[in-house]
Design an enzyme around this catalytic site. Structure first.
Site, mmCIF file in Angstrom:
data_model
loop_
_atom_site.group_PDB
_atom_site.id
_atom_site.type_symbol
_atom_site.label_atom_id
_atom_site.label_comp_id
_atom_site.label_asym_id
_atom_site.label_seq_id
_atom_site.Cartn_x
_atom_site.Cartn_y
_atom_site.Cartn_z
ATOM 1 N N CYS B 81 0.794 -1.175 -0.062
ATOM 2 C CA CYS B 81 0.221 -0.101 -0.062
ATOM 3 C C CYS B 81 0.676 1.196 0.020
ATOM 4 C CB CYS B 81 -0.857 0.000 1.144
ATOM 5 S SG CYS B 81 -1.662 -1.441 1.739
ATOM 6 N N SER B 206 -11.259 1.125 4.791
ATOM 7 C CA SER B 206 -11.080 1.820 3.433
ATOM 8 C C SER B 206 -11.554 0.834 2.293
ATOM 9 C CB SER B 206 -9.476 2.199 3.314
ATOM 10 O OG SER B 206 -8.860 0.952 3.072
ATOM 11 N N ILE B 208 -12.283 -0.845 -1.895
ATOM 12 C CA ILE B 208 -11.572 -1.443 -2.733
ATOM 13 C C ILE B 208 -11.945 -0.362 -4.046
ATOM 14 C CG2 ILE B 208 -11.368 -3.206 -4.572
ATOM 15 C CD1 ILE B 208 -12.361 -5.001 -2.208
ATOM 16 N N LYS B 332 -10.141 6.166 3.626
ATOM 17 C CA LYS B 332 -11.357 5.902 4.134
ATOM 18 C C LYS B 332 -12.525 6.305 3.401
ATOM 19 C CE LYS B 332 -14.242 4.412 6.554
ATOM 20 N NZ LYS B 332 -15.149 4.272 5.234
ATOM 21 N N HIS B 336 -8.733 3.779 -1.805
ATOM 22 C CA HIS B 336 -7.655 3.461 -1.557
ATOM 23 C C HIS B 336 -7.001 2.719 -2.772
ATOM 24 C CE1 HIS B 336 -3.817 2.023 0.057
ATOM 25 N NE2 HIS B 336 -4.154 1.078 0.908
#
Lengths: 167, 392
Positions: B81, B206, B208, B332, B336
């Site tokens: 990430c 968060s 997809i 959030k 993300h």
């Protein structure tokens, strides 16, 4: 997803291509016809005694013969001494729960299991272990004494789990 | 050689089934080229941050060279990430070392090319595969949940405290036209959502996301040569690495790699370690889960250990508080798209520092410094970057 697949089959026949409209945006999607199925081969040759130990109900791990560091999960090499002279020692199968979570949304490969509790405990020897926790997660909290038990999991093979110690 | 961000691009985040991978990436690249006022021929090197696996294309740099007519060297970068920040690091160091003058950094991810269950399966592997996922099915929310429960037990934080982070980030996300969720939520909505991995509920997580972000980086020399007025400097960047297996960590109430990266970044930027928030105007922190934002307050020294939760309870991370955090909605509410997130944070730093953010989510710029905190995995990799209006 099922509806989507049906639409693709219908569209191959009627429209001539594996396409379907996205439910949310209505945008046309090409539905990839090539499936990728992955399953890996992971070498356990150098930590085989760990699995042999589990068959006898023992939790074994490696300890560097030179510096004495205890490694869990077991590893072949000692990065401190840069040598690979390890001895296999039996861990005390008791310790203290440090943290836990209950996995409600499971990966598809765990779909056959009910929501499960994953916990990390610090064993009395000093190493930490991650495993499923047996029992009601609402009845335990960090600080709870736990023991490691080797048992057979639903898939049929041996695995270790954490079990709260009463009292 | 000092390095500046001279142009930025950012797509709408969310479900982007209206475009394919190169079309999505080009949206961000085109804006970045336009805002930097550069042409493809000005680019010396380009870096693409993409984690992939869930989307069809693997050779994205080459795909983009073809689509966007870029004829120079490239590379793909992955750090879970934190992929976007790792890509920025490659671009930044290429210029700092004198290897390049102008670098395009693109972060792109199209996670919704795969169905959700597949994505859950793939992300669960961002740890130590054999000892965590293969045998115990630790999902990505579960990795962070192990930290959240430890934090709750140690500092008496509650699920309601975590929900307050979601409420704040949705409040600002509602003001960001590029955010995936542009709707405010109440504490009750968050608390009444179903459990994903206790103590996390749906609104603690968060989403997809599909999305792309791009920045054009340039050397101090080029900035002068081109007379670029609108730019922000990369003052410093710290990077840390954590263990793969969470059971190898001494604490679950902090991410050691993030605290390490923060100290490096503060030291290099000459920022006071005791009260860094006094020298910053705001921050973007990696709120992949609500509790992660609270732990970030502490790892970044915005609050003492155990007091991060007080910052959210007392609304100290809203505009006007001690330090505004995630005014773009954060991971959030903004979404993300893994490879794009770090680059998106850089875009936000640029917009905030140049006072280009939308009404209601623009921080007051007094110190001219903005921090971004981008975590890969569960502290497996951490990048803390400080952007500044003034060159050091």
């Amino acid at each position: 997803m099922e509806e989507f697949k049906k639409a693709v089959e219908r569209n191959i026949a009627e429209y001539g291509f594996p396409v379907a409209l996205d439910e949310k945006t209505g945008a046309m999607q090409w539905v990839d016809m090539r499936k990728l199925e992955l399953s890996y081969l992971i070498c356990i040759e150098n930590i085989a005694p760990f699995f042999e130990g589990m068959r006898e109900g023992k939790l074994l791990t490696t300890k560097c013969k030179r510096c004495g560091e205890l490694f869990f999960p077991p590893q072949k090499d000692c990065p401190n001494c840069r040598v690979s002279e390890m001895e296999w020692v039996e861990l005390k199968k008791e310790g203290v729960l440090e943290t836990l979570t209950v996995v409600f949304v499971r990966p598809p490969s765990f779909a056959m299991h009910d929501p499960y509790t994953v916990a990390i405990a610090k064993l009395d020897d000093g190493v930490r272990i991650t495993a499923w926790l047996r029992g009601d997660p609402r009845k335990v909290k960090p600080g709870q004494r736990v023991r490691v038990e080797i048992s057979r999991r639903k898939e049929g093979y041996l695995m270790y789990e954490l079990v709260p110690i009463e009292g | 050689m000092a390095v500046a961000v001279i142009g930025v691009g950012h797509t709408k985040f969310g479900n982007r089934r209206d475009v394919n991978v190169p079309e999505l990436a080009w949206e961000a690249m085109k804006q970045a080229f336009d805002s930097a006022n550069v042409e493809q021929k000005d680019i010396d090197f380009f870096v693409v941050g993409t984690a992939g696996l869930w989307s069809s294309e693997a050779a994205v740099p080459s795909l983009m060279a073809e689509y966007a007519k870029l004829g120079v060297g490239s590379m793909r970068v992955e750090a879970a990430c934190a992929t976007g920040s790792a890509a920025i690091r490659v671009g930044y160091t290429a210029i700092e070392s004198g290897e390049a003058d102008v670098v395009l950094v693109l972060g792109v991810e199209k996670m919704q090319e795969s169905p959700n269950p597949t994505v859950i399966e793939i992300i669960g592997r961002f740890g130590s595969y054999f000892w965590e996922f293969e045998n115990f099915g630790l999902t990505f929310p579960a990795y962070y949940a192990l930290h959240a429960t430890a934090y709750m037990a140690k500092y008496n934080a509650t699920e309601e405290d975590f929900a307050r982070v979601a409420v704040k980030n949705h409040y600002y996300g509602a003001k960001n036209p590029n955010a995936q969720f542009q709707k405010e939520i109440t504490l009750e909505t968050a608390l009444n959502s179903p459990y994903i991995a206790w103590p996390f509920k749906l609104y603690d997580c968060s989403p997809i996301t599909d999305g792309a972000a791009a920045v054009v980086l340039a050397s101090e020399e080029k900035v002068k040569e081109w007379g670029i007025e609108e730019k922000v400097w990369i003052l410093s960047q710290g990077v840390g690495t954590g263990t793969a297996n969470l059971s190898k960590r001494e604490t679950f109430t902090s991410l050691k790699s993030a605290a390490f990266a923060a100290e490096l970044a503060y030291k290099k930027a000459g920022i006071d370690m005791d009260a860094p928030y006094k020298q910053l105007d705001g921050a973007n922190v990696h709120d992949c889960f609500t509790a992660a934002e609270i732990i970030a307050y502490e790892d970044l020294r915005f609050a003492k250990r155990g007091e991060g939760v007080e910052l959210i309870r007392n609304e100290q991370t809203y505009i006007g508080g001690r330090i505004p955090v995630n005014l773009d909605g954060g991971l959030k509410a903004k979404g993300h798209p893994i490879g794009a997130t770090g680059v998106s944070q850089a875009v936000e730093a640029y917009k905030q520092l140049l006072s280009k953010a939308e009404a209601g989510r623009q921080a007051e710029i007094k110190n001219g410094r903005w921090l971004t905190h981008n975590v890969g995995g569960t502290g497996h990799y951490s990048y803390v970057t400080i952007y500044s209006l003034e060159k050091r």
